[in-house]
Design an enzyme around this catalytic site. Sequence first.
Site, PDB file in Angstrom:
ATOM      1  N   GLU A 177      48.971  45.542  41.183  1.00 27.66           N
ATOM      2  CA  GLU A 177      50.392  45.858  41.363  1.00 27.66           C
ATOM      3  C   GLU A 177      51.092  45.883  40.010  1.00 27.66           C
ATOM      4  O   GLU A 177      50.610  45.312  39.033  1.00 27.66           O
ATOM      5  CB  GLU A 177      51.071  44.847  42.292  1.00 27.66           C
ATOM      6  CG  GLU A 177      50.642  43.391  42.128  1.00 27.66           C
ATOM      7  CD  GLU A 177      50.925  42.787  40.779  1.00 27.66           C
ATOM      8  OE1 GLU A 177      51.993  43.084  40.198  1.00 27.66           O
ATOM      9  OE2 GLU A 177      50.098  42.011  40.283  1.00 27.66           O
ATOM     10  N   GLU A 320      48.287  43.416  37.710  1.00 26.24           N
ATOM     11  CA  GLU A 320      47.745  44.756  37.504  1.00 26.24           C
ATOM     12  C   GLU A 320      46.384  44.963  38.152  1.00 26.24           C
ATOM     13  O   GLU A 320      45.878  46.071  38.200  1.00 26.24           O
ATOM     14  CB  GLU A 320      47.593  45.105  36.009  1.00 26.24           C
ATOM     15  CG  GLU A 320      48.864  45.161  35.219  1.00 26.24           C
ATOM     16  CD  GLU A 320      48.618  45.590  33.779  1.00 26.24           C
ATOM     17  OE1 GLU A 320      47.510  46.077  33.456  1.00 26.24           O
ATOM     18  OE2 GLU A 320      49.544  45.447  32.967  1.00 26.24           O
TER      19      GLU A 320
END
Length: 356
Positions: A177, A320
């Site tokens: 994300e 991430e």
Amino acid sequence: MQLEEDLINRIQRIQPLDAKAMEAAWQHWDSLCKPLRAMGLLEEMVVQLAGIYGDPSPKLGKSAVIVMGADNGVVEEGVTQTGSEVTAQVLENMGDHMSSVCIMADLHGTEVIPVNVGMLVDGKHPRIINKPVKYGTDNMTKGPAMSREEALRGILVGVETVDQLYSQGYRLFLTGEMGIGNTTTSSACASVLLHQPVETMTGRGAGLSSQGLKKKIAAITKAIEVNQPDPEDVVDVLAKVGGLDIAGMIGCYIGAASHRTPVVIDGFISSVAAYMASVLAPGAKEYMVPAHCSAEPAGQLMLDALGMKAPLHGGMRLGEGTGGVTVLSLYGYALAIYHKMPSFAQGNVEEYTHQN
């Protein structure tokens, strides 16, 4: 609502793991020239893989990190060190393979797929998949972050992204994300769903000061008071105090399970989405693979809620999908032993037996 029906139909496609393939995998592990179950979680990972693929001799499929990018209106409350413009910039950097997760994924030949599910702007890089449900959520301290319909649309963006990548031959997914303010939204969701105090579930995210942490806790507390999310209704919690990146990841977990493919959990935010997906679709949990325990205060609590043990505790908190990518190395080690180690007979070693 048609969106609810679409999600229910997808959840109903999820099947249990192949128990026969898993039993055969355990028998193979126990035949190898080493103490029984001595590789711990690495053995469990291979057995799970066998059950997912329905193959007692599993191999890793083509893999991709799906990074859901979205912005959060609660940033207005001063809950972050940086502004929302960073979300889009990091996704652009992912397009150029410049971000941390890209550098790590390149070591494994793994693709990083940046998806704009709700940024304030459209992504410009051609590698960014633009599927914005809305351009940033609303400030949840003043009302719901989004409507129920928008929350469901966000989940289905995740499902559709997995569908698209599965059709391209991908058979292993990792969640990631990017969204400034998303440790605020994920802490809010976790606090409501686990019935835990906001202070217990909230950390400093990307480097907040003590004063910033106080603002973050206050914002989450106010958002919960204003919106009164129903802890028995995951979609209600998501809509009122969640984010579209979380919604997209929920869809990734459900989509991967419906295609009988493993899906790796990254850190705290990914684990909140995984927990929400497991409540919506209990069968999806069997397809989830924990990677590491986030350094966020509630990282371990979320894994406990999922009933999972993470193989790595490295103090990571970047997001991430960086923590998730580390599991690819562990799969490499585990599968190498599983496929290449000789049996007791081949190694001229007396066979170990299970003891009571």
